[in-house]
Design an enzyme around this catalytic site. Structure first.
Site, mmCIF file in Angstrom:
data_model
loop_
_atom_site.group_PDB
_atom_site.id
_atom_site.type_symbol
_atom_site.label_atom_id
_atom_site.label_comp_id
_atom_site.label_asym_id
_atom_site.label_seq_id
_atom_site.Cartn_x
_atom_site.Cartn_y
_atom_site.Cartn_z
ATOM 1 N N GLY A 150 0.823 -1.194 0.000
ATOM 2 C CA GLY A 150 0.000 0.000 0.000
ATOM 3 C C GLY A 150 0.862 1.251 0.000
ATOM 4 O O GLY A 150 2.057 1.213 0.310
ATOM 5 N N CYS A 151 0.256 2.376 -0.333
ATOM 6 C CA CYS A 151 1.010 3.630 -0.439
ATOM 7 C C CYS A 151 1.416 4.159 0.940
ATOM 8 O O CYS A 151 2.589 4.440 1.191
ATOM 9 C CB CYS A 151 0.204 4.660 -1.218
#
Length: 344
Positions: A150-151
């Site tokens: 995920g970012c």
């Protein structure tokens, strides 16, 4: 050449992937799938690609992609849809880099708790490798299925990794405060991200319930070889792209008996040593800014000592380093290309 397909070609991440892959010297982009019934040209979905790509989107058909010689697929599908789609490719030997959340959490019970549904592909979940090259690089090289990170978690994990690896901090007192641009919410229109709603406003969301929290704890726990607890609070900030995370940690003991300046110097030396072989982690003396990493695969990080606490500051472009760029970094490791290929 490696024949590549992109699954789900209409979003921002898919656009960034295509921009990078079109300049990759060892890639041929042979297919882009879409769930849109009218199967538009890719350049009709993304006008910035006009004149650069002639492909028309097509419905997902695993057999057809295999027949066309696809070696590797990048999955840009929503969670839930991904685990129902990519097993058909995996079972025919295609390697997959999945950018959804479906294969990030190893424990299916944790997945069900945070995503509200049972995991539908337990067999492949067990073989997935978390795609953070700075932590799982050797496993990535031989993997068939990569769970792209995920970012938000990348800024938290990479911001904290040198400290948790040496158990320099209290693993149960970590606070991650993050701000993200609106593109992090995706391209599908939603009321909260409508211009009059989000412009000139900053708001926290999913306080204590954001799905990236268990992802952070899982990977930091691997690095520390001990349980880790994180309080994570994300915020929406009115800019197109970028993530900035401010992370607070409590040292287990004084880093140095000298002055704060010396402690800070030693702290930065710790980070530089830890990331000496990581081409996309820049340990900087100054306070980084999201513009420093805009449209790049770099993650910039620095650290400060404040009142006997450690404050880590990390930023990245959420669409490149936070998604498409690190996916290509993983791809390069999987196929033995220099890690920076098409990314610098």
């Amino acid at each position: 050449m490696v024949n590549v397909a992109i699954l789900g070609g209409s979003g921002y991440t898919a656009l960034e992937l295509m921009r990078i892959l079109l300049r990759h010297p060892h890639v041929t982009l042979v297919a882009v799938t879409s769930r849109q019934e009218e199967t538009p040209l890719v350049s009709e979905l993304h006008h910035s690609l006009s004149g650069r790509i002639k492909l028309r989107t097509e419905p997902f058909d695993a057999d057809r992609l295999v027949q066309r010689g696809v070696h590797c697929a990048f999955g840009c599908l929503p969670h839930g849809t991904s685990m129902a789609t990519i097993p058909a490719l995996l079972e025919q030997g295609v390697r997959v880099i999945d950018l959804s959340a479906d294969y990030r959490l190893r424990d299916p019970n944790v997945y069900a708790q945070w995503y509200g549904e049972s995991h539908a592909d337990l067999a492949h979940l067990a073989q997935a490798v978390y795609g953070l090259p700075e932590v799982y690089g050797e496993e990535i090289a031989t993997a068939q299925l990569i769970a792209n990170p995920g970012c938000y978690p990348q800024t938290a994990i990479l911001g904290l990794a040198p400290l948790v690896a040496g158990k320099h901090i209290d693993l149960k007192q970590i606070i991650v405060d993050s701000k993200s641009g609106v593109s992090g919410a995706g391209r599908t229109p939603k009321l909260n991200y409508h211009f009059p709603e989000c412009n000139e406003s900053v708001v926290a969301y999913s306080v204590g319930t954001h799905r990236h929290a268990p992802e952070m704890e899982q990977v930091l726990g691997d690095i520390a070889d001990a349980p880790v607890e994180v309080i994570f609070t994300p915020h929406l900030i009115p800019m197109d792209r970028g993530i900035f995370s401010t992370i607070y940690a409590v040292p287990r003991r004084a880093i140095s008996s000298e002055s704060s300046a010396m402690s800070q110097a030693q702290l930065l030396d710790l980070y530089r040593h830890f990331y000496a072989k990581a081409p996309f982690i820049r340990v900087v003396d100054h306070i980084p800014a999201t513009k420093d990493t805009l449209a790049t695969n770099y993650l910039d990080v620095t650290a400060r000592v404040v009142r006997d606490r450690i404050v880590i500051l990390a930023c990245e472009d959420n669409l490149v380093r936070g998604a498409a760029g690190v996916a290509v970094q993983n791809f390069n490791r999987m196929y033995g290309f220099p890690e920076h290929t098409a990314l610098i």
